[in-house]
Design an enzyme around this catalytic site. Structure first.
Site, PDB file in Angstrom:
ATOM      1  N   SER A 261       0.799  -1.227   0.000  1.00  0.00           N
ATOM      2  CA  SER A 261       0.000   0.000   0.000  1.00  0.00           C
ATOM      3  C   SER A 261       0.829   1.272   0.000  1.00  0.00           C
ATOM      4  O   SER A 261       0.337   2.333  -0.373  1.00  0.00           O
ATOM      5  CB  SER A 261      -0.935   0.027   1.217  1.00  0.00           C
TER       6      SER A 261
ATOM      7  N   ASP B   9      -3.694   8.518   7.473  1.00  0.00           N
ATOM      8  CA  ASP B   9      -4.613   7.610   8.159  1.00  0.00           C
ATOM      9  C   ASP B   9      -3.830   6.826   9.211  1.00  0.00           C
ATOM     10  O   ASP B   9      -2.715   7.210   9.553  1.00  0.00           O
ATOM     11  CB  ASP B   9      -5.352   6.700   7.161  1.00  0.00           C
TER      12      ASP B   9
ATOM     13  N   HIS C  16      -0.574   5.309   7.063  1.00  0.00           N
ATOM     14  CA  HIS C  16       0.160   5.888   5.937  1.00  0.00           C
ATOM     15  C   HIS C  16       0.465   7.377   6.114  1.00  0.00           C
ATOM     16  O   HIS C  16      -0.383   8.130   6.606  1.00  0.00           O
ATOM     17  CB  HIS C  16      -0.654   5.707   4.647  1.00  0.00           C
TER      18      HIS C  16
END
Length: 351
Positions: free
Chosen positions: A36, A326, A329
């Site tokens: 991610s 978040d 990240h």
């Protein structure tokens, strides 16, 4: 970043401006594998809950629209592409943009919640690194069809490859999976990951890659979600997680050096994101940040993917003041600083 590093960055940036004065990137292509941290939208096309193709993700990106990046704006890899002189970013391989001449300057195979351990992507229906390599083989064939055999070979051998993995293996699998943490110590589990990493690099090398940058684990014990879930004191990093990350990173360095000696012509550079991100977290004010504990999206605790959405209560108005977007990240502002550190660390890949 200390004074000497700042001077070096200025010198490197000046060199890159001179080399790219003819509007040509410093390398023919940029090709990305991983999770991610570098996913730019492949998960949009998968049956998985681990997606970010909805607001408030992407609110500070081009056109203020979500793309599938787990960020409010650009990723560190996006800034790296800009630093290399590219005018566009490698498209997600599963997206409609990944076709024709768009493939000539690279592609992105990364999938959020992927990792070095084989069950990690299975748990979240992500694209495994093995499957990412299969897509890379497809890409090579497409490249031959577009550019011809000789040009395709030049692109593949001259490209810079970026690999990001390991974080999901620990945070989204090992630490929460009794089938793993009861069977293996963190040290044993990291050995398994390193073996997988070594195999991946050798397979990538056999497919023509020669200039590869691999990122270390970040200080996993300091991400907001880890602190919230695992810390007895919700304002302090989880030391054992950070210790596990340091141990893994040491093994990553040693294994990478061994691979360089073993594989002729391989330029493999370990790109440290642990220390730069830890510096931002422990001394946010030194880099213009106001908040490193809470993330911008919602409460900043465990929000990521579907838990970070337009209805998240308390999402911040100015993400540039936050280290984290978040629960897992970094923000675009933090990614910019990390990318500058990656530039100095990876200069040997383009020299």
């Amino acid at each position: 970043m200390d004074f000497s590093a700042s001077i070096f960055l200025v010198i490197v940036s000046s060199m890159m401006l001179l080399y790219s004065a003819n509007s040509q990137p410093l390398v023919p292509a940029m090709i990305i594998f991983g999770d991610s941290v570098v996913d730019v939208g492949n998960n949009n096309n998968l049956y998985t809950i681990v997606k970010s193709n909805f607001p408030p993700y992407g609110r500070d990106f081009a056109n203020h629209k979500p793309t599938g990046r787990f960020c409010n704006g650009k990723l560190a890899s996006d800034f790296t592409a800009e630093n290399l002189g590219f005018t566009s970013y490698p498209p997600a391989y599963l997206s409609k943009k990944a076709n024709g001449k768009n493939l000539l300057t690279g592609v992105n195979f990364a999938s959020a919640s992927s990792g070095y351990y084989y069950t990690t992507p299975k748990l979240y229906h992500a694209i495994s690194l093995d499957q990412q390599l299969e897509y890379f083989k497809e890409y090579k064939n497409k490249l031959v069809g577009i550019a011809g055999t000789s040009n395709a070979s030049t692109i593949i051998s001259g490209a810079i490859y970026l690999v990001s993995g390991g974080s999901s293996d620990f945070i989204q699998n090992y630490y929460i999976n009794p089938l793993l943490y009861k069977a293996y110590t963190p040290d044993q589990f990291s050995d398994i990951l390193i073996q997988s990493f070594s195999k991946f690099i050798q397979n990538l090398y056999n497919l023509g890659a020669r200039r590869i940058g691999v990122t270390t684990l970040p200080p996993t014990g300091c991400v907001p979600a880890a602190i919230t879930i695992f810390s007895s004191n919700h304002n302090e990093c989880v030391d054992r997680f950070n210790n596990d990350a340091v141990s893994f990173n040491n093994k990553l360095n040693a294994t990478s050096q061994s691979l360089v000696k073993k594989l002729s012509g391989l330029n493999l550079v370990v790109l440290d994101i642990y220390q730069p991100l830890l510096d931002l977290i422990t001394h946010p004010e030194n880099n213009g940040f106001a908040e490193a504990r809470r993330a911008c999206c919602g409460t900043g605790l465990v929000e990521t993917a579907i838990l970070c959405n337009p209805k998240s209560v308390g999402t911040c108005s100015n993400a540039s003041e936050y280290v984290f977007w978040d629960g897992f990240h970094p923000t675009e502002a933090a990614n910019k600083i990390l990318a500058d550190d990656l530039l100095t660390a990876g200069i040997s890949l383009i020299s």
